[in-house]
Scaffold this active site. Structure first.
Site, PDB file in Angstrom:
ATOM      1  CG  ASP A   1      46.695 -27.142   4.109  1.00  0.00           C
ATOM      2  OD1 ASP A   1      46.636 -26.528   3.037  1.00  0.00           O
ATOM      3  OD2 ASP A   1      46.841 -28.368   4.191  1.00  0.00           O
TER       4      ASP A   1
ATOM      5  CG  ASP B   1      51.000 -25.433   8.832  1.00  0.00           C
ATOM      6  OD1 ASP B   1      51.194 -26.569   8.386  1.00  0.00           O
ATOM      7  OD2 ASP B   1      49.863 -24.983   9.074  1.00  0.00           O
TER       8      ASP B   1
ATOM      9  CE  LYS C   1      53.070 -29.901  10.553  1.00  0.00           C
ATOM     10  NZ  LYS C   1      52.351 -28.823   9.863  1.00  0.00           N
TER      11      LYS C   1
ATOM     12  CB  THR D   1      43.976 -25.201   1.906  1.00  0.00           C
ATOM     13  OG1 THR D   1      45.081 -25.055   2.784  1.00  0.00           O
ATOM     14  CG2 THR D   1      44.344 -24.747   0.522  1.00  0.00           C
TER      15      THR D   1
ATOM     16  CB  SER E   1      52.963 -28.476   4.774  1.00  0.00           C
ATOM     17  OG  SER E   1      51.696 -28.982   4.475  1.00  0.00           O
ATOM     18  CB  ALA E   2      50.614 -32.571   7.747  1.00  0.00           C
TER      19      ALA E   2
HETATM   20  P1  B16 Z   1      46.649 -33.609   2.336  1.00  0.00           P
HETATM   21  P2  B16 Z   1      49.390 -28.333   7.103  1.00  0.00           P
HETATM   22  C1  B16 Z   1      47.669 -30.322   6.736  1.00  0.00           C
HETATM   23  O1  B16 Z   1      48.451 -29.312   6.225  1.00  0.00           O
HETATM   24  C2  B16 Z   1      46.254 -29.876   7.010  1.00  0.00           C
HETATM   25  O2  B16 Z   1      46.221 -28.940   8.062  1.00  0.00           O
HETATM   26  C3  B16 Z   1      45.416 -31.064   7.402  1.00  0.00           C
HETATM   27  O3  B16 Z   1      44.091 -30.668   7.635  1.00  0.00           O
HETATM   28  C4  B16 Z   1      45.490 -32.105   6.281  1.00  0.00           C
HETATM   29  O4  B16 Z   1      44.746 -33.267   6.636  1.00  0.00           O
HETATM   30  C5  B16 Z   1      46.943 -32.462   6.035  1.00  0.00           C
HETATM   31  O5  B16 Z   1      47.663 -31.310   5.713  1.00  0.00           O
HETATM   32  C6  B16 Z   1      47.095 -33.468   4.913  1.00  0.00           C
HETATM   33  O6  B16 Z   1      46.784 -32.847   3.715  1.00  0.00           O
HETATM   34  O7  B16 Z   1      45.391 -34.408   2.380  1.00  0.00           O
HETATM   35  O8  B16 Z   1      46.632 -32.500   1.326  1.00  0.00           O
HETATM   36  O9  B16 Z   1      47.878 -34.486   2.205  1.00  0.00           O
HETATM   37  O10 B16 Z   1      48.470 -27.528   7.943  1.00  0.00           O
HETATM   38  O11 B16 Z   1      50.349 -29.204   7.852  1.00  0.00           O
HETATM   39  O12 B16 Z   1      50.062 -27.530   6.018  1.00  0.00           O
HETATM   40 MG    MG Z   2      48.053 -25.872   9.174  1.00  0.00          MG
END
Ligand code: B16
Ligand code: MG
Length: 219
Positions: free
Chosen positions: A11, A9, A145, A17, A114-115
């Site tokens: 963040d 992952d 997720k 972040t 990652s999301a």
């Molecule tokens: P963005 P991860 C996620 O990343 C974050 O944990 C989550 O807090 C955030 O809302 C999401 O990415 C979307 O991020 O706004 O930059 O598209 O932890 O899956 O790497």
């Molecule tokens: Mg994360």
């Protein structure tokens, strides 16, 4: 020994972040008179931007038009991006580099799962994008997720079955996604939060290389 896939992952696992997401969301919440605490922020980890806003609005019992929501989503991301401008290698969380290097030296496939839709620029700015054989992020998935889609795509791109994939995650939703996908979940953070993970470490400095070796050699 079966071929493994190591999926990270972003963040909260590779870079810290989560604090920037929190500050950016807090600004919107304050404008809307919504009390949004660090505890509430746990609910947003690993969750998409769109769903994150809905969670905040639900917390404040605020109903909004799609037009307003779209504006806030843009505003949040613009605010978040201001924190990324000066981002460099120093933002990589302790212990991450040693694990990435160890995996590379041992010819292990590595992916990002990652999301975030900002994942690629973050990997570029921190100078580690070349460690990743595959990158799957918020731009590539339709189901967020705890749906395992992001990790299933990553495992497939690395040419490994889900059962042989190992996922490092800091969020409850991400740990659940790995578990639902029948992967080995490794929680990075607090045991009280991530207790559903198969293994939990406070951070990467607590992971011995022998632990990673065992994962690589597992049948
Ligand atoms: P963005 P991860 C996620 O990343 C974050 O944990 C989550 O807090 C955030 O809302 C999401 O990415 C979307 O991020 O706004 O930059 O598209 O932890 O899956 O790497
Ligand atoms: Mg994360």
């Amino acid at each position: 020994m079966k071929k493994k896939a190591f999926i990270f992952d972003l963040d909260g696992v590779i870079v810290d972040t989560a604090k920037y997401h929190y500050l950016a969301w807090q600004k919107i919440a304050t404008e809307l008179n919504i009390n949004f605490t660090l505890e509430h922020n746990e609910l947003l980890k690993g969750v998409s931007r769109v769903r994150s806003l809905d969670i905040i609005l639900e917390l404040g019992k605020v109903e909004a038009s799609q037009e307003d929501k779209n504006r806030w989503l843009i505003q949040k991301n613009e605010e978040y991006l201001t924190y990324l401008v000066d981002m460099d290698q120093s933002e990589i969380l302790p212990g991450v580099m040693s694990i990435l290097k160890f995996l590379k030296e041992n010819n292990q496939p590595i992916a990002l799962g990652s999301a975030s839709k900002n994942a690629r620029p973050i990997l570029e700015k921190t100078g580690i994008i070349h460690y990743f054989d595959a990158i799957v992020d918020g731009n590539d998935v339709t189901n967020a997720k705890p749906d395992p889609e992001v990790f299933l795509i990553a495992a497939k791109l690395l040419g490994t079955s889900p059962e042989n994939a190992i996922v490092f995650e800091d969020s409850v939703a991400g740990v659940q996604a790995a578990n639902i996908g029948k992967m080995t979940s490794i929680g990075i953070g607090e045991e009280a939060v991530l207790h559903e993970a198969k293994y939990i470490f406070k951070d990467f400095t607590h992971i011995e290389m022998s632990f990673i070796e065992n994962l690589i050699e597992k049948k």
